[in-house]
Scaffold this active site. Sequence first.
Site, short mmCIF file in Angstrom:
data_model
loop_
_atom_site.label_atom_id
_atom_site.label_comp_id
_atom_site.label_asym_id
_atom_site.label_seq_id
_atom_site.Cartn_x
_atom_site.Cartn_y
_atom_site.Cartn_z
N GLU A 31 2.48 8.08 -12.97
CA GLU A 31 3.14 8.70 -11.82
C GLU A 31 2.56 8.20 -10.50
O GLU A 31 3.29 8.00 -9.54
CB GLU A 31 3.04 10.23 -11.89
CG GLU A 31 3.97 10.86 -12.92
CD GLU A 31 5.46 10.61 -12.64
OE1 GLU A 31 5.83 10.38 -11.49
OE2 GLU A 31 6.25 10.64 -13.61
N LEU A 74 -0.64 -4.43 -6.31
CA LEU A 74 0.26 -3.25 -6.37
C LEU A 74 0.49 -2.63 -4.99
O LEU A 74 1.47 -1.94 -4.77
CB LEU A 74 -0.33 -2.17 -7.28
CG LEU A 74 0.21 -2.00 -8.69
CD1 LEU A 74 -0.37 -0.74 -9.32
CD2 LEU A 74 1.73 -1.89 -8.71
N TYR A 114 5.65 16.89 -6.16
CA TYR A 114 6.46 16.15 -7.13
C TYR A 114 5.59 15.69 -8.31
O TYR A 114 5.93 15.92 -9.47
CB TYR A 114 7.15 14.93 -6.48
CG TYR A 114 7.68 14.01 -7.54
CD1 TYR A 114 8.86 14.31 -8.20
CD2 TYR A 114 6.97 12.88 -7.95
CE1 TYR A 114 9.33 13.51 -9.23
CE2 TYR A 114 7.43 12.08 -8.97
CZ TYR A 114 8.60 12.40 -9.61
OH TYR A 114 9.06 11.62 -10.63
N ASP A 132 12.08 14.74 -6.44
CA ASP A 132 11.88 13.54 -5.60
C ASP A 132 13.24 13.16 -4.99
O ASP A 132 14.20 13.93 -5.08
CB ASP A 132 11.29 12.40 -6.44
CG ASP A 132 12.27 11.90 -7.49
OD1 ASP A 132 13.30 12.57 -7.71
OD2 ASP A 132 12.02 10.83 -8.07
N CYS A 186 23.34 7.74 -11.08
CA CYS A 186 23.63 8.38 -9.80
C CYS A 186 22.81 7.66 -8.72
O CYS A 186 21.96 8.24 -8.07
CB CYS A 186 23.33 9.87 -9.85
SG CYS A 186 24.07 10.78 -8.49
N SER A 292 15.58 -2.97 24.62
CA SER A 292 14.27 -3.03 25.28
C SER A 292 13.73 -1.63 25.57
O SER A 292 12.54 -1.38 25.48
CB SER A 292 14.38 -3.83 26.57
OG SER A 292 15.40 -3.27 27.35
#
Length: 338
Positions: A31, A74, A114, A132, A186, A292
């Site tokens: 996780e 990673l 989560y 999540d 989805c 700008s």
Amino acid sequence: MQKQLIQWYQQNKRDFPWRKDQDPYHIWISEIMLQQTTTETVIPYYERFLENFSTIEELASASLEEVYKMWEGLGYYRRAKHLHESAQIIVEKYQGKFPYEYNDILSLKGIGEYTAGAISSIAYGKQVPAVDGNVLRIISRYYLLKENIAETKVQKKIYQIVQELILNQDASAFNQGMMDLGATICKPVHPLCSRCPIQKECLAFKNKQTDVLPINIKKIKKQEISYITGIITYQDKYLLIQNPPGGLLENFYGFVQYDVESPYSFVSSFQEKYHQDLIIQAHIKDIKHVFSHRTWFMHVYHFVLEHEIEGMYTLEEIEALPLSTAHLKVLKAYLKFM
Ligand code: SF4
């Protein structure tokens, strides 16, 4: 929907090394690695990491340099540092055994709601949501929630919805089913509804809003303006307006855009000004354009008119008009989406 999702997950679950057992240490490592990284990238790192640190004690007694070495490539190295620190806490406070209580898991470094929910449900079978971005998107579509999922209060509401959905259910399969559904079906853009196990009751599908939801508009700083920008079409023509003299990008042409909260409010503002109805077709893209002295965040949506109105041009005609760079990006994104 819970039962359909769980059944679909059991028959279609993706094969990952961290799905081979329910060891909380393994689930934890996976996780954390998956927090900002794709599954394909994570697999070899995950395997190598566990070959080197096969227990929490081994991880705790390694040097931080050794842990970083295993993490090389990673990115987001803070994750590795947190893993190392948490492993030492687990050895000191929990005799090297990964904690069981949700609040103890949540108190470890680098673990938010989560991740604590994912570990608790997958490793221990606890009925805890793991919400999540995937879950926010799926629930928003399934229940046709037209509220902004970037807002905390909406996220809390979705958390409660999931809490009720998993009551007396296999929360591990439900949460992992949501992960897989969000990653493979989805999806954020062009969800594959024809293959979706929960399509029958999905309100976004019923109401043709699957390409519009979720609404995900982040809060911005001063000097930054957030617009809903509308590509408004009737057949092969596009509605453009010319900027008035004296203002920003004077005399340039662009699409209609309003400083409003959602495409639904855009439709109301448009109706007030033009007395015309619009049908929302799809969320095209979010585009940032830096001038700008200010920044525009354009949330681009496609809308369709029921009649042609004044100020509409074909693509060929648009080529001859001066279009601002920001709106040229908008047009390009639309043409790519279609
Ligand atoms: S029917 Fe489509 S929008 Fe609804 S949950 Fe399934 S994939 Fe997502």
